[in-house]
Design a protein around this motif. Structure first.
Motif, PDB file in Angstrom:
ATOM      1  N   ARG A  85      -2.561 -14.074  27.015  1.00 56.35           N
ATOM      2  CA  ARG A  85      -1.473 -15.053  26.994  1.00 56.35           C
ATOM      3  C   ARG A  85      -0.294 -14.581  26.155  1.00 56.35           C
ATOM      4  N   ALA A  86       0.853 -15.223  26.391  1.00 57.48           N
ATOM      5  CA  ALA A  86       2.029 -15.026  25.544  1.00 57.48           C
ATOM      6  C   ALA A  86       2.049 -16.119  24.485  1.00 57.48           C
ATOM      7  N   SER A 103      -1.745   0.602  31.486  1.00 59.80           N
ATOM      8  CA  SER A 103      -2.037   1.532  32.564  1.00 59.80           C
ATOM      9  C   SER A 103      -1.599   0.911  33.880  1.00 59.80           C
ATOM     10  N   GLU A 104      -1.657   1.690  34.950  1.00 56.88           N
ATOM     11  CA  GLU A 104      -1.222   1.184  36.250  1.00 56.88           C
ATOM     12  C   GLU A 104      -2.051  -0.004  36.717  1.00 56.88           C
ATOM     13  N   SER A 105      -3.281  -0.060  36.293  1.00 58.89           N
ATOM     14  CA  SER A 105      -4.163  -1.143  36.725  1.00 58.89           C
ATOM     15  C   SER A 105      -4.170  -2.331  35.769  1.00 58.89           C
ATOM     16  N   THR A 106      -3.391  -2.223  34.702  1.00 60.56           N
ATOM     17  CA  THR A 106      -3.393  -3.275  33.690  1.00 60.56           C
ATOM     18  C   THR A 106      -2.336  -4.323  33.999  1.00 60.56           C
ATOM     19  N   ASP A 107      -2.723  -5.577  33.857  1.00 64.10           N
ATOM     20  CA  ASP A 107      -1.785  -6.687  34.016  1.00 64.10           C
ATOM     21  C   ASP A 107      -0.714  -6.576  32.935  1.00 64.10           C
ATOM     22  N   THR A 108       0.559  -6.742  33.318  1.00 62.83           N
ATOM     23  CA  THR A 108       1.653  -6.602  32.345  1.00 62.83           C
ATOM     24  C   THR A 108       1.635  -7.685  31.279  1.00 62.83           C
ATOM     25  N   GLY A 109       0.842  -8.724  31.490  1.00 66.51           N
ATOM     26  CA  GLY A 109       0.729  -9.765  30.476  1.00 66.51           C
ATOM     27  C   GLY A 109      -0.341  -9.487  29.443  1.00 66.51           C
ATOM     28  N   THR A 110      -1.096  -8.398  29.621  1.00 66.26           N
ATOM     29  CA  THR A 110      -2.192  -8.082  28.712  1.00 66.26           C
ATOM     30  C   THR A 110      -1.677  -7.753  27.309  1.00 66.26           C
ATOM     31  N   TRP A 111      -2.219  -8.435  26.315  1.00 62.86           N
ATOM     32  CA  TRP A 111      -1.860  -8.252  24.905  1.00 62.86           C
ATOM     33  C   TRP A 111      -0.373  -8.484  24.642  1.00 62.86           C
ATOM     34  N   PHE A 112       0.300  -9.217  25.503  1.00 66.36           N
ATOM     35  CA  PHE A 112       1.739  -9.446  25.353  1.00 66.36           C
ATOM     36  C   PHE A 112       2.056 -10.197  24.059  1.00 66.36           C
ATOM     37  N   ALA A 113       1.124 -11.053  23.634  1.00 66.39           N
ATOM     38  CA  ALA A 113       1.366 -11.840  22.426  1.00 66.39           C
ATOM     39  C   ALA A 113       1.423 -10.978  21.174  1.00 66.39           C
TER      40      ALA A 113
END
Length: 214
Positions: free
Chosen positions: A40-41, A170-180
Motif C-alpha cells: 500500500r501507499a 523487477s519487470e514482474s514486480t507491481d509498481t506499488g510494491t513497497w511504495f510506502a
C-alpha cells in the motif's frame, strides 16, 4: 514571554512532529486490509472510509497549518534572494501536505469532480529537494556552510530514495510494491529539514530572546 517570531520558530518543530507523528501512529493502528508497507501507499490510510481516515488526514492538515507560520519566520531571516526562493518552495511543499489531507483518496465521492490528490502528493514529494538545494545555495552564499550542507543533503535524500526504490523493482514486480517506504523516508527528510532549519533559527536568534524575555 516569547514574541511571535519565537512562536513561529516553535511552529516549525511542532508542525513536523504532529504530521510525522500522525503518519507513524496511523501505520501502527491501521488494519492490514487498509495498509501494509509492502502493498500500500501511505495515502491509503487516508482513503475515504478507512479506519485511519481522520488520524492520517487530520494529522497532515493540522501539522501543515501549524508549520506554515515557520515559513514566515524563515522568510524574515533570509539573507538573500535564493534563501527566500527556497523558503517559498518550502511553504509550497507544506501547503501540498495540507492538500494531501484535504484532497484525500476518493474525495471525489464527497466533493469536487476533479481528483486533486495526485497533484498535492506530487507537490509534497517533488518540491522539497529543489527547496533544499536552492535554500542551501543561498546559505552557502551567506557563508553558512553548515546550513548549506544540511539543506543539500536533506534535498538529496528525496531523489536517492526514489531511485533506490525504482532500481529495486523487477519487470514482474507491481509498481506499488513497497511504495510506502520511499514515501515515508521522503516525509522524514522533509520533516527533518524543517526541524533543522527551526533549530538553526532558534540558536541564531530565539535563544537570546528566551533568555532576555523580550
Amino acid at each position: 514571554m516569547a514574541d511571535r517570531r519565537s512562536v513561529a520558530t516553535y511552529c516549525g518543530f511542532a508542525g513536523a512532529i504532529v504530521s510525522l507523528g500522525a503518519i507513524v501512529l496511523a501505520t501502527i493502528v491501521a488494519p492490514s486490509e487498509t495498509f501494509t508497507w509492502q502493498r500500500r501507499a501511505l495515502s491509503d490510510m487516508g482513503r475515504y472510509g478507512a479506519p485511519t481516515f481522520l488520524l492520517f488526514n487530520g494529522g497532515l492538515i493540522v501539522g501543515g497549518l501549524i508549520g506554515l507560520p515557520f515559513a514566515w519566520r524563515l522568510w524574515i531571516e533570509s539573507r538573500n534572494a535564493l534563501e527566500r526562493i527556497g523558503t517559498v518552495l518550502l511553504a509550497v511543499a507544506v501547503a501540498g501536505m495540507i492538500g494531501v489531507g484535504v484532497f484525500f483518496l476518493d474525495h471525489t465521492t464527497l466533493y469536487l469532480e476533479r481528483n486533486l490528490h495526485g497533484f498535492a502528493a506530487l507537490t509534497v514529494f517533488g518540491v522539497p529537494p529543489f527547496a533544499g538545494w536552492i535554500y542551501g545555495t543561498g546559505a552557502a552564499l551567506a557563508s553558512d556552510g553548515r546550513l548549506a550542507i544540511v539543506s543539500f543533503w536533506f534535498g538529496i535524500v528525496h531523489p536517492l530514495v526514489w531511485l533506490g526504490w525504482l532500481l529495486s523493482l523487477s519487470e514482474s514486480t507491481d509498481t506499488g510494491t513497497w511504495f510506502a517506504v520511499p514515501e515515508f523516508i521522503a516525509a522524514l527528510a522533509l520533516g527533518g529539514w524543517i526541524a533543522s532549519l527551526a533549530l538553526t533559527i532558534y540558536r541564531r536568534h530565539d535563544s537570546e530572546l528566551d533568555v532576555s524575555g523580550r
